[in-house]
Design an enzyme around this catalytic site. Structure first.
Site, mmCIF file in Angstrom:
data_model
loop_
_atom_site.group_PDB
_atom_site.id
_atom_site.type_symbol
_atom_site.label_atom_id
_atom_site.label_comp_id
_atom_site.label_asym_id
_atom_site.label_seq_id
_atom_site.Cartn_x
_atom_site.Cartn_y
_atom_site.Cartn_z
ATOM 1 N N THR A 31 26.682 -120.442 19.992
ATOM 2 C CA THR A 31 25.970 -121.176 18.962
ATOM 3 C C THR A 31 26.111 -122.667 19.224
ATOM 4 O O THR A 31 27.075 -123.101 19.836
ATOM 5 C CB THR A 31 26.546 -120.877 17.551
ATOM 6 O OG1 THR A 31 26.691 -119.469 17.390
ATOM 7 C CG2 THR A 31 25.666 -121.400 16.446
ATOM 8 N N GLY B 238 30.511 -116.490 16.014
ATOM 9 C CA GLY B 238 29.944 -115.457 15.144
ATOM 10 C C GLY B 238 30.791 -115.222 13.912
ATOM 11 O O GLY B 238 30.509 -115.719 12.820
#
Length: 531
Positions: free
Chosen positions: A345, A428
């Protein structure tokens, strides 16, 4: 390891890669607003941080429009293809969706559409201007950063499978070294097409046809109509109060509500009276995380397919019930097995001199996503859809045209209706947990945003291929704390003192007098810039 925390009044950009932060500042100084800068930063990250994000992935934007005083969210997550079903995999003898390769790339990328929607709704500069830096970096090259090199080395076996991936990241058969030039000519041409043709060339035009054609040739099952029908959504954010502030998150299919549940539980105690580095702190935090994750895993999916009972989950009364179930005296760690998920991310934040603010996050799901590039486009496809279950009884069961359980969750804290803190992180399972660390660091322990990001962090959960959860903790002279936690039943795994396993967070704090302070995580390659 604390970075210098810039303080400014006119504008601020914080991102996980310094080149992207520079681009955001440049856009603001050319007369663009925070919305223009966020799109330019997002596009640049797709080039300079390709292991974490890219055009083949998704993006969520949480925005504050100073003119209207509104906070809005844009859900840029893609849906599964119309031809996809559990039977497709089960009939091939698979009991789960593959984690890599073309058969893991089963959701339409949503990020390019998200750029277009944010820019066309709120931007000031020309569309082409926002993509110029990303095109230049892809065409002329960028030095490989510390974090990118680490992931190329880690994922060498995946990158070797496809010639285009090998040629880009391992041109001589060995991983590119830190400082070596990463060239992405195919991606540059793709970005030029998007610059000239806007979002439609990616979802309806020649570029879409090239992507779908390449995937079809390689055995993929996304079709042209899947791209043509894609539209992200403007959504109403969800929120809860904590210590007198309003904490704002994206609604499902984002996991953002889990962080609000955690804060609601923590509000049942005077957290500031518990020392931040104590075993009591880590025990309480971990048990709160487990309670929230239990409900998250039970309910989170595409709300168009299954109701997520947010009114109940976010109620203060429900938080009190959950809190009473936590074993605090004597402390005892509860057994809980979370769902394993990816962690790649990139989070960034922008504030401009008009008072606009953007908190945004983007991802390919796994590091390098599916590890599959669509033809000669340079577009690495995400494997976000690999998290779908093939069990029809699961809430996140695979179905055509469905958005999966999504880890992405940009955060924002409001005071008197205006942004006070923008924050988010990579990771996550770690995203709600690191936001919890940042929020409590600021609101309970009176930290600056830089001090909050620098606090020793933890992450509870597991990754693919691991059969048990562990509480992973950065160990900075916390041996006695860790030993006590183990005695209380917590399976603690010690990490390095500044370990990238706990993610890379960024944040911007907006003070009452208009002063801005920003921070990028010393665990990553980021930079906060203000002026």
């Amino acid at each position: 390891m604390n970075n210098i925390m810039p303080v400014a009044y006119r504008g601020m950009v914080a991102s996980p890669q310094h080149l992207a932060s520079v681009v955001g500042c440049s856009i603001l100084q050319q007369g663009g607003n925070a919305f223009d800068a966020s799109v330019a930063v997002s596009a640049t990250l797709a080039v300079v941080y390709p292991h974490m994000t890219g055009l083949g992935g998704d993006a969520f934007f949480l925005i504050y429009d100073a003119k209207s005083g509104e906070v809005k969210g844009f859900n840029g997550s893609g849906r599964s293809g119309s031809q996809i079903s559990p039977e497709f995999y089960l009939d091939r003898g698979l009991n789960a969706i593959p984690q890599r390769g073309v058969l893991s790339a089963i959701t339409v990328p949503g990020m390019v559409d998200a750029w277009w929607e944010v820019w066309s709704s709120y931007g000031k500069l020309a569309w082409e201007k926002l993509l110029e830096p990303a095109i230049a970096y892809a065409e002329k090259g960028v030095p490989v950063s510390r974090d990118l090199h680490r992931w190329i080395v880690k994922d060498k076996e995946f990158l070797m499978v496809q010639e285009t991936m090998r040629r880009t990241f391992m041109p001589n058969g060995e991983p590119l070294q830190i400082g070596e030039k990463l060239l992405q000519p195919e991606l540059a041409e793709t970005l030029k097409m998007i610059s000239d043709g806007g979002r439609d060339v990616f979802y309806q035009g020649k570029l879409m046809q090239h992507i779908v054609g390449a995937m079809s040739k390689d055995g993929g099952i996304l079709i042209e109509d899947d791209f043509r029908s894609h539209r992200g959504q403007w959504v109403k954010p969800i929120s809860s109060t904590y210590r007198g502030s309003t904490v704002v998150q994206m609604p499902p299919n984002s996991q953002g509500f889990s962080a609000l549940m955690m804060l609601n539980m923590l509000e049942q105690t005077e957290l500031s009276e518990i020392p931040r580095h104590s075993a009591e702190f880590y025990h309480l935090i971990t048990e709160v995380v487990k309670k929230a994750f239990s409900d998250r895993d039970a309910y989170l999916t595409d709300p168009e397919f299954s109701e997520v009972p947010l009114d109940r989950l976010l109620s203060k009364e429900y938080a009190r019930k959950l809190y009473r179930k936590i074993q605090l005296s004597p402390p005892e760690g509860e057994s809980f097995l979370s769902k394993a998920m990816g962690q790649d991310t990139a989070y960034a934040a922008v504030v401009d001199d008009e008072g606009n603010a953007v908190s945004f996050i983007q991802s390919l799901y796994y590091d390098f996503g599916s590890a599959y590039t669509a033809g000669e486009t340079g577009v690495i496809m995400q494997n976000r859809g690999s998290f779908f279950s093939l069990d029809s009884g699961e809430v996140n069961a695979l179905a055509p045209g469905k958005r999966t359980f999504h880890t992405l969750m940009p955060g924002m804290i409001l005071r008197e209706g205006k942004p006070f803190l923008l924050m988010g992180t990579q990771g996550g399972e770690g995203q709600p947990q690191t936001q919890l660390s940042l929020i409590t660091g600021v609101l309970d322990y009176n930290c600056s945003i830089q001090e909050a990001i620098a606090l020793p962090r933890w992450v509870y959960g597991r990754t693919w291929g691991v059969d048990s959860d562990t509480l992973k903790m950065e160990n900075r002279k916390l041996d006695s704390t860790i030993n006590l936690l183990r005695a209380w039943g917590h399976p603690v795994e010690t990490l390095e003192t500044w370990d990238p396993a706990v993610g890379q967070a960024q944040g911007i704090m907006i003070h009452p007098d208009g002063q801005l302070s920003g921070a990028a995580d010393p665990r990553g390659d980021g930079l906060a810039i203000g002026w």
